[in-house]
Scaffold this motif. Structure first.
Motif, PDB file in Angstrom:
ATOM      1  N   UNK A 142      -8.830   5.827  -6.642  1.00  0.00           N
ATOM      2  CA  UNK A 142      -8.038   5.073  -7.617  1.00  0.00           C
ATOM      3  C   UNK A 142      -7.135   4.066  -6.909  1.00  0.00           C
ATOM      4  N   UNK A 143      -6.605   4.438  -5.770  1.00  0.00           N
ATOM      5  CA  UNK A 143      -5.774   3.527  -4.998  1.00  0.00           C
ATOM      6  C   UNK A 143      -6.576   2.298  -4.572  1.00  0.00           C
ATOM      7  N   UNK A 197       0.843  -1.205   0.000  1.00  0.00           N
ATOM      8  CA  UNK A 197       0.000   0.000   0.000  1.00  0.00           C
ATOM      9  C   UNK A 197       0.874   1.248   0.000  1.00  0.00           C
ATOM     10  N   UNK A 198       1.960   1.245   0.782  1.00  0.00           N
ATOM     11  CA  UNK A 198       2.886   2.380   0.780  1.00  0.00           C
ATOM     12  C   UNK A 198       3.451   2.601  -0.616  1.00  0.00           C
ATOM     13  N   UNK A 199       3.842   1.523  -1.285  1.00  0.00           N
ATOM     14  CA  UNK A 199       4.382   1.648  -2.647  1.00  0.00           C
ATOM     15  C   UNK A 199       3.354   2.269  -3.577  1.00  0.00           C
ATOM     16  N   UNK A 200       2.099   1.845  -3.482  1.00  0.00           N
ATOM     17  CA  UNK A 200       1.060   2.391  -4.344  1.00  0.00           C
ATOM     18  C   UNK A 200       0.742   3.841  -3.996  1.00  0.00           C
ATOM     19  N   UNK A 215       3.373   5.798  -5.654  1.00  0.00           N
ATOM     20  CA  UNK A 215       3.127   5.812  -7.090  1.00  0.00           C
ATOM     21  C   UNK A 215       1.997   6.769  -7.445  1.00  0.00           C
ATOM     22  N   UNK A 216       0.916   6.728  -6.667  1.00  0.00           N
ATOM     23  CA  UNK A 216      -0.228   7.585  -6.944  1.00  0.00           C
ATOM     24  C   UNK A 216       0.094   9.053  -6.677  1.00  0.00           C
ATOM     25  N   UNK A 217       0.761   9.320  -5.542  1.00  0.00           N
ATOM     26  CA  UNK A 217       0.996  10.701  -5.130  1.00  0.00           C
ATOM     27  C   UNK A 217       2.046  11.391  -5.985  1.00  0.00           C
ATOM     28  N   UNK A 218       3.106  10.655  -6.380  1.00  0.00           N
ATOM     29  CA  UNK A 218       4.231  11.295  -7.076  1.00  0.00           C
ATOM     30  C   UNK A 218       4.375  10.871  -8.530  1.00  0.00           C
ATOM     31  N   UNK A 219       3.870   9.704  -8.882  1.00  0.00           N
ATOM     32  CA  UNK A 219       4.036   9.235 -10.248  1.00  0.00           C
ATOM     33  C   UNK A 219       2.853   9.476 -11.146  1.00  0.00           C
ATOM     34  N   UNK A 220       1.663   9.668 -10.569  1.00  0.00           N
ATOM     35  CA  UNK A 220       0.454   9.769 -11.366  1.00  0.00           C
ATOM     36  C   UNK A 220       0.446  10.999 -12.258  1.00  0.00           C
TER      37      UNK A 220
END
Length: 375
Positions: A244-245, A60-63, A66-71
């Motif tokens: 989305x997460x 969940x931390x990885x996602x 990903x969502x916060x900084x990669x999206x």
């Protein structure tokens, strides 16, 4: 002292706004490309094992990262590219424009893909690294040229491939009326939702955001969005990101594939607006000069980060453990900064011993005479 107070008193308001906008673009590039590393972060697990880890705290931390900084990365970089070509008079000269973009986008993509095969596949064959190896001439051509599907090693490179295609269309797009650009963007968004586009364009959303960047230039959105209050700009992303997460890591799939893709697109739009608004705010802060010094390395960073993750991710992972190990969250958080340190060191060394290679591999952004300036 804040940057605004240190500005030249002879500057006009328009000049200050232009400088602030340029600073925000550079900061947005740093934020977006750094965030891409979280999308590709080393986990030490294969696809099946990652699926089994779904819903665990570390996954969940990885996602979340990903969502916060990669999206926002791909959409905002696409928007910025479209915005820039819309304001360049050189874009209308098709031959020189395409030659320039082939030199600064297509050629580095091909060279970095060759480097990836040489180092990553070479390490797999000679040292037993768990990585793809050449299977046929067709596989090599797909890895290098990204003809019809994403490569196995440099999985980030379809962005450059599709961005170059957008640049090929740019002399036509900048001549089109705004209403037709809006229709094109809507069509590209629909293709993203429906999974259409390959093998011509691998990610239709890139064409959508590139086109919207041209529209944004004409509408003056780059200047208008920063004038909006911060909370209303960030709030849509803050609301949509957890939803989305949930669809990504939850045990239940509440939407069908098309609805999930539509949600993904909405999150990307919201993320790009939020990051642009934040980048504008940071452009007037004490952090801005540091980020400006980093920005010329970002193209090199984008191209090199997966090669470095393939080669050195497992080595550091032996110390911290794979996803699920007690020390892994620290390694996960640190990966973009470890890659940045390695990239700056490699790029500076290359600028000293092979400045022409450094310039080509950085898309013209790094030169020996001016390592802190964009090309």
């Amino acid at each position: 002292m804040p940057r605004e107070q240190a500005s030249d008193p002879a500057e006009t308001f328009g000049e200050r706004e232009a400088r602030r906008r340029s600073d925000a673009i550079r900061i947005a590039r740093v934020v977006c490309i750094t965030g891409v590393v979280y999308v590709h972060a080393w986990t030490g697990l294969d696809g099946h094992s990652l699926e089994l880890a779904r819903g665990t705290p570390q996954e969940i931390l990885r996602w979340v990262l990903m969502e916060a900084f990669g999206r926002s990365a791909v959409p905002l970089l696409g928007l910025i590219s479209g915005w820039l070509v819309a304001g360049s008079g050189r874009t209308r000269e098709w031959r020189s424009h395409i030659a320039r973009k082939a030199r600064t986008i297509l050629l580095p993509m091909v060279l970095w893909n060759l480097i990836a095969i040489a180092f990553v596949s070479g390490a797999a064959m000679l040292l037993g690294l768990a990585a793809p190896v050449p299977q046929s001439l067709g596989w090599v051509l797909q890895e290098v040229l990204i003809i019809s599907h994403p490569p196995d090693i440099n999985v980030q490179m379809p962005f450059l491939r599709d961005l170059f295609l957008c640049m090929v269309l740019a002399p036509l797009l900048v001549r089109m009326p705004t209403w037709s650009l809006a229709l094109l963007a809507l069509g590209a968004g629909a293709c993203h939702v429906l999974g259409l586009g390959p093998p011509v364009i691998l990610r239709a959303s890139i064409l959508m955001f590139f086109t919207l960047g041209i529209v944004a230039r004409r509408a003056g959105l780059a200047e208008r969005v920063p004038a909006w209050p911060l909370l209303p700009v960030v709030l849509p992303f803050a609301v949509l990101m957890p939803l989305h997460l949930y669809t990504a890591v939850g045990d239940v799939r509440p939407f069908d594939d098309a609805s999930t893709a539509a949600l993904d697109l909405a999150v990307r739009v919201a993320a790009s607006l939020a990051v642009w608004r934040l980048a504008w705010a940071v452009a007037g802060s004490r952090a801005a000069p540091v980020l400006h010094r980093i920005e010329p390395y970002m193209f090199f960073y984008f191209c090199a980060h997966l090669v470095l993750l393939w080669l050195f991710g497992p080595m550091i992972g032996q110390l911290t453990g794979k996803l699920g190990s007690p020390l892994y969250p620290l390694y996960l958080l640190a990966q973009p900064f470890l890659i940045l340190a390695a990239v700056v060191g490699i790029a500076q060394g290359l600028m000293r011993v092979a400045p022409r290679a450094a310039k080509v591999l950085s898309g013209g952004r790094l030169t020996r005479g001016a390592p802190g300036r964009t090309g």
